[in-house]
Design a protein around this motif. Structure first.
Motif, short mmCIF file in Angstrom:
data_model
loop_
_atom_site.label_atom_id
_atom_site.label_comp_id
_atom_site.label_asym_id
_atom_site.label_seq_id
_atom_site.Cartn_x
_atom_site.Cartn_y
_atom_site.Cartn_z
N PHE A 135 0.98 -1.16 -0.14
CA PHE A 135 0.02 -0.10 -0.12
C PHE A 135 1.00 1.43 -0.05
CE2 PHE A 135 -2.79 -3.13 1.93
CZ PHE A 135 -3.75 -3.23 1.27
N HIS A 136 0.26 2.28 -0.52
CA HIS A 136 0.81 3.65 -0.51
C HIS A 136 0.04 4.61 0.30
CE1 HIS A 136 4.66 5.30 -1.89
NE2 HIS A 136 4.22 6.05 -2.58
N PHE A 137 0.61 5.48 0.89
CA PHE A 137 -0.28 6.60 1.67
C PHE A 137 -0.76 5.95 2.98
CE2 PHE A 137 -1.04 8.15 -2.86
CZ PHE A 137 0.02 8.48 -2.91
N GLY A 138 -0.18 4.99 3.49
CA GLY A 138 -0.68 4.35 4.68
C GLY A 138 -1.14 3.13 4.34
N LEU A 139 -2.30 2.83 5.30
CA LEU A 139 -3.21 1.44 5.05
C LEU A 139 -4.34 1.73 4.78
CD1 LEU A 139 -1.25 -0.31 7.93
CD2 LEU A 139 -0.98 -0.84 5.41
N PRO A 140 -5.34 0.89 4.36
CA PRO A 140 -6.89 1.07 4.22
C PRO A 140 -7.50 0.79 5.39
CG PRO A 140 -6.23 -1.09 3.48
CD PRO A 140 -5.08 -0.60 3.66
N ALA A 159 7.00 4.24 4.39
CA ALA A 159 7.18 5.09 5.47
C ALA A 159 8.19 6.15 5.00
CB ALA A 159 7.41 4.55 6.80
N THR A 160 7.90 7.27 5.37
CA THR A 160 8.71 8.29 5.01
C THR A 160 9.56 8.81 6.31
OG1 THR A 160 7.18 10.20 4.84
CG2 THR A 160 7.50 8.86 2.94
N THR A 161 8.77 8.57 7.52
CA THR A 161 9.46 8.89 8.89
C THR A 161 9.35 7.85 9.65
OG1 THR A 161 7.40 9.56 9.69
CG2 THR A 161 8.34 11.62 8.67
N VAL A 162 10.11 7.77 10.87
CA VAL A 162 10.32 6.79 11.73
C VAL A 162 8.78 6.64 12.41
CG1 VAL A 162 10.98 5.97 13.93
CG2 VAL A 162 12.57 6.84 12.33
N ARG A 163 8.03 7.60 12.55
CA ARG A 163 6.81 7.57 13.08
C ARG A 163 5.67 6.77 12.32
NH1 ARG A 163 8.09 12.71 15.00
NH2 ARG A 163 7.02 13.74 13.06
N GLU A 164 5.99 7.12 11.02
CA GLU A 164 5.06 6.34 10.25
C GLU A 164 5.37 4.80 10.18
OE1 GLU A 164 4.06 9.78 6.81
OE2 GLU A 164 5.47 8.40 6.41
N LEU A 191 1.40 10.48 7.56
CA LEU A 191 1.12 11.30 8.82
C LEU A 191 1.56 12.37 8.96
CD1 LEU A 191 2.07 8.27 11.46
CD2 LEU A 191 -0.27 9.17 10.85
N THR A 192 2.59 12.86 7.93
CA THR A 192 3.09 14.24 7.78
C THR A 192 3.04 14.72 6.30
OG1 THR A 192 5.11 15.58 8.06
CG2 THR A 192 5.28 13.19 7.34
N HIS A 193 2.96 16.04 6.21
CA HIS A 193 2.90 16.48 5.06
C HIS A 193 3.75 17.76 4.93
CE1 HIS A 193 -0.90 14.49 4.07
NE2 HIS A 193 -1.31 14.84 5.33
N ASP A 194 4.81 17.81 5.63
CA ASP A 194 5.85 18.83 5.70
C ASP A 194 6.93 18.20 4.59
OD1 ASP A 194 7.85 20.47 5.97
OD2 ASP A 194 7.89 20.31 8.03
N VAL A 271 10.94 17.46 -5.45
CA VAL A 271 9.56 17.07 -4.97
C VAL A 271 8.57 18.05 -5.32
CG1 VAL A 271 8.34 16.37 -2.83
CG2 VAL A 271 10.47 15.76 -3.33
N THR A 272 7.52 17.79 -6.02
CA THR A 272 6.58 18.86 -6.37
C THR A 272 4.92 18.10 -6.26
OG1 THR A 272 5.80 20.18 -8.38
CG2 THR A 272 6.72 17.88 -8.82
N ASN A 273 4.05 19.06 -6.02
CA ASN A 273 2.70 18.73 -6.01
C ASN A 273 1.87 19.37 -7.24
OD1 ASN A 273 2.63 21.40 -5.37
ND2 ASN A 273 1.23 21.27 -3.79
N VAL A 274 2.58 19.91 -8.23
CA VAL A 274 1.94 20.70 -9.25
C VAL A 274 1.19 19.77 -10.32
CG1 VAL A 274 3.08 22.57 -8.78
CG2 VAL A 274 3.70 21.13 -10.57
#
Length: 363
Positions: A135-140, A159-164, A191-194, A271-274
């Protein structure tokens, strides 16, 4: 004789080599997954832009070609609603480009959708029993996840952080992908968007290894044997490789995208969101340089692509990638130009050769 320092992923997924081909929506193909699997790695099928019927067809084709394990990847984002006001503001920002190309700002062209995991996709998993579901973006939801686990599939996520990573382990993952900021394509953050605080692979990986008990898969900036050895040295039990496979003949990559990859430098991505509304790493082009890389006006995922669709179509018809998402990681220049199966074998052989030399030097 050289051997892998950690074989937990090989045993968990029943694969010969601890190399996972990243599931790159729009670029990975069934032929790529088959070639990687036949070479001993874990082939992956991305479903984000497939319908359940298309995914079924791809899995049946894979099962016909090999009895090897397969990974099926799903997005699990919360679907957003396309806000007309936000869309108008986005098109207003893009208006100078519409004027430049003589395009009506209100024109609507279809763009690729990204569907999250749901009951229809679960029905495919239940029927065809892929050995690994990622899965990507967490879990269902836990209800859907429990149903997937009941099929016997092993569960992994990024996971992109330890918390994730800790959250993923606590919520039932059998292994965790430590996705460094070097990785191409959509960030797996949930869990983060920073994006300013995203962590590189070689810093993230050992911290995730220390924080969880499940095996960890390293992803981001790995394109040759040296990167694989470095990942294992920091505690990884496998690597996930994406951009290197984009140079293979099995990849579904446009001429524009391939030329961009061939000419990229180490500092040639951002890294871009456009392009979609979610952060993703891609090749720097005109749009990113002029309005990005991270625009607060970009509509929610995946609706940013709608306003860009007519600009992209116009530019691509003229041979330009100025408005196209050209996903790439930061190590494209290290990537061998090989067919997917040969690439998998060569990556493993290169890594094992490095392990042999390291072992010899310590004797």
């Amino acid at each position: 004789m050289a051997h892998w320092p950690d074989d937990r992923i090989q045993r968990l997924f029943n694969i010969k080599l601890p190399i996972i081909q990243a599931p790159m929506a729009g670029s990975s193909t069934t032929e790529m997954a088959i070639a990687v699997a036949l070479a001993g790695g874990l082939g992956s099928l991305p479903s984000a832009q497939m319908t359940p019927a298309q995914l079924t067809e791809a899995l049946l084709k894979f099962r016909t070609a090999t009895t090897a394990s397969v990974n099926v990847n799903f997005f699990c984002h919360a679907p957003a609603v396309n806000d007309p006001l936000v869309d108008r503001q986005w098109r207003k920002q893009l208006e100078p480009y519409y004027v430049e190309f003589g395009i009506d700002r209100e024109v609507q062209l279809a763009s690729a959708n990204r569907a999250p995991f749901d009951d229809a996709y679960y029905a495919v998993v239940e029927a065809l029993r892929p050995e690994v579901v990622s899965f990507h973006f967490g879990l269902p939801s836990y209800l859907l996840l429990d149903r997937v686990k009941s099929t016997g599939a092993k569960i992994i996520s990024s996971a992109t952080t330890v918390r994730e990573a800790v959250w993923l382990e606590e919520h039932g993952c059998d292994a965790v992908i430590a996705m460094g900021s070097e990785a191409g394509g959509h960030r797996g953050n949930f869990l983060t968007h920073d994006m300013a605080a995203q962590v590189g692979t070689m810093s993230l990986l050992p911290q995730v290894v220390d924080a969880v008990k499940v095996p960890v898969i390293a992803a981001g900036g790995i394109a040759d044997g040296r990167g694989i050895v470095a990942a294992f040295s920091l505690g990884a039990a496998a690597v996930q490789i994406g951009t290197a496979y984009l140079f293979s003949p099995e990849a579904k990559v446009s001429k524009i995208h391939r030329e961009a990859l061939e000419n990229i430098w180490d500092d040639g991505t951002a890294v871009t969101n456009v392009f979609t509304g979610r952060p993703a790493r891609g090749v720097l082009n005109r749009l990113i340089r002029e309005i990005g890389p991270l625009s607060p006006l970009a509509p929610a995922f995946p609706f940013a692509a709608g306003g860009l669709a007519p600009l992209r179509a116009k530019a691509e018809a003229a041979g330009s990638g100025d408005f196209t998402n050209l996903w790439s990681g930061q190590s494209a220049r290290l990537s061998p130009r090989l067919p997917s199966g040969q690439l998998t074998e060569n990556l493993a052989a290169d890594a094992l050769s490095h392990f042999s030399r390291l072992a010899a030097s310590t004797q």
